[in-house]
Design a protein around this motif. Sequence first.
Motif, PDB file in Angstrom:
ATOM      1  N   CYS A 133       0.831  -1.213   0.000  1.00 47.55           N
ATOM      2  CA  CYS A 133       0.000   0.000   0.000  1.00 47.55           C
ATOM      3  C   CYS A 133       0.863   1.260   0.000  1.00 47.55           C
ATOM      4  N   SER A 134       1.967   1.194  -0.725  1.00 50.87           N
ATOM      5  CA  SER A 134       2.858   2.340  -0.854  1.00 50.87           C
ATOM      6  C   SER A 134       2.359   3.239  -1.992  1.00 50.87           C
ATOM      7  N   GLY A 135       2.493   4.529  -1.816  1.00 48.51           N
ATOM      8  CA  GLY A 135       2.084   5.481  -2.842  1.00 48.51           C
ATOM      9  C   GLY A 135       2.963   5.467  -4.075  1.00 48.51           C
ATOM     10  N   LYS A 136       4.037   4.696  -4.079  1.00 49.08           N
ATOM     11  CA  LYS A 136       4.956   4.659  -5.217  1.00 49.08           C
ATOM     12  C   LYS A 136       4.345   3.983  -6.439  1.00 49.08           C
ATOM     13  N   GLU A 160       4.001   3.289   4.600  1.00 50.96           N
ATOM     14  CA  GLU A 160       3.177   2.113   4.308  1.00 50.96           C
ATOM     15  C   GLU A 160       2.338   1.767   5.534  1.00 50.96           C
ATOM     16  N   PRO A 161       1.050   1.766   5.443  1.00 56.73           N
ATOM     17  CA  PRO A 161       0.261   2.075   4.256  1.00 56.73           C
ATOM     18  C   PRO A 161       0.223   3.583   4.002  1.00 56.73           C
ATOM     19  N   ARG A 176     -11.156  -3.442 -10.270  1.00 53.93           N
ATOM     20  CA  ARG A 176     -12.333  -3.351  -9.412  1.00 53.93           C
ATOM     21  C   ARG A 176     -12.513  -4.668  -8.675  1.00 53.93           C
ATOM     22  N   ALA A 177     -12.277  -4.616  -7.385  1.00 58.54           N
ATOM     23  CA  ALA A 177     -12.297  -5.834  -6.567  1.00 58.54           C
ATOM     24  C   ALA A 177     -13.398  -5.779  -5.524  1.00 58.54           C
ATOM     25  N   SER A 178     -13.897  -6.951  -5.172  1.00 61.36           N
ATOM     26  CA  SER A 178     -14.830  -7.047  -4.060  1.00 61.36           C
ATOM     27  C   SER A 178     -14.084  -6.849  -2.746  1.00 61.36           C
ATOM     28  N   TYR A 179     -12.817  -7.300  -2.721  1.00 54.89           N
ATOM     29  CA  TYR A 179     -11.971  -7.200  -1.532  1.00 54.89           C
ATOM     30  C   TYR A 179     -10.597  -6.667  -1.931  1.00 54.89           C
ATOM     31  N   TYR A 180     -10.110  -5.676  -1.196  1.00 54.15           N
ATOM     32  CA  TYR A 180      -8.740  -5.176  -1.365  1.00 54.15           C
ATOM     33  C   TYR A 180      -7.993  -5.440  -0.066  1.00 54.15           C
ATOM     34  N   VAL A 181      -6.810  -6.030  -0.171  1.00 50.44           N
ATOM     35  CA  VAL A 181      -5.979  -6.295   0.999  1.00 50.44           C
ATOM     36  C   VAL A 181      -4.926  -5.192   1.111  1.00 50.44           C
ATOM     37  N   VAL A 182      -4.849  -4.575   2.288  1.00 52.98           N
ATOM     38  CA  VAL A 182      -3.864  -3.540   2.603  1.00 52.98           C
ATOM     39  C   VAL A 182      -2.906  -4.144   3.619  1.00 52.98           C
ATOM     40  N   ASP A 225      -3.270  -3.112  12.203  1.00 54.68           N
ATOM     41  CA  ASP A 225      -3.957  -1.964  12.776  1.00 54.68           C
ATOM     42  C   ASP A 225      -2.927  -0.851  12.885  1.00 54.68           C
ATOM     43  N   THR A 226      -3.012   0.131  11.978  1.00 55.07           N
ATOM     44  CA  THR A 226      -2.029   1.223  11.980  1.00 55.07           C
ATOM     45  C   THR A 226      -2.731   2.543  12.246  1.00 55.07           C
ATOM     46  N   GLU A 227      -1.969   3.511  12.665  1.00 54.89           N
ATOM     47  CA  GLU A 227      -2.510   4.848  12.909  1.00 54.89           C
ATOM     48  C   GLU A 227      -3.073   5.444  11.620  1.00 54.89           C
ATOM     49  N   VAL A 228      -2.387   5.218  10.511  1.00 57.50           N
ATOM     50  CA  VAL A 228      -2.835   5.751   9.220  1.00 57.50           C
ATOM     51  C   VAL A 228      -4.209   5.190   8.858  1.00 57.50           C
TER      52      VAL A 228
END
Length: 155
Positions: A54-57, A83-84, A68-74, A112-115
Amino acid sequence: MPEDELSRSSHSNPGKSLVNGIKANPASNSPKSSLSVPMGPPVYVDLAYIPNHCSGKNTDPEFFKRVRASYYVVSGNDAANGEPSRAVLDALLEGKSQWGENLQVTLIPTHDTEVTREWYQQTHEKQQELNIMVLASSSTVVMQDESFPACKIEF
């Protein structure tokens, strides 16, 4: 090198103007602009892993418009490397808003991240509007001397 050899060498290697097998755009030396992928129909998948933790690069709104996904994994859990990325999570909202259909999407953070917590709280209304659910799991898997959070995904 004599002039006739220079002339022959530039004509004998037609691949010189190719970048990764694709003819480079003579108007631009930038590989990004010469390798742009033509627009096509979106791709629908059940599950998509957001690239590069989940990097902005590597991920922008265009990714979410086209994949287009039903589920996206971060999976990102490295704040020092962005990251993320909050920008990627915002790109999901922007990309999904362009779908033209309100399909259910579930976002699965593996940490579980602050972001992700801040993004969830600050954009919760927009998530509901776009039919995006963020899956939080209180399940824990214990294996040998290690334990980690787990999510169950059903299709």
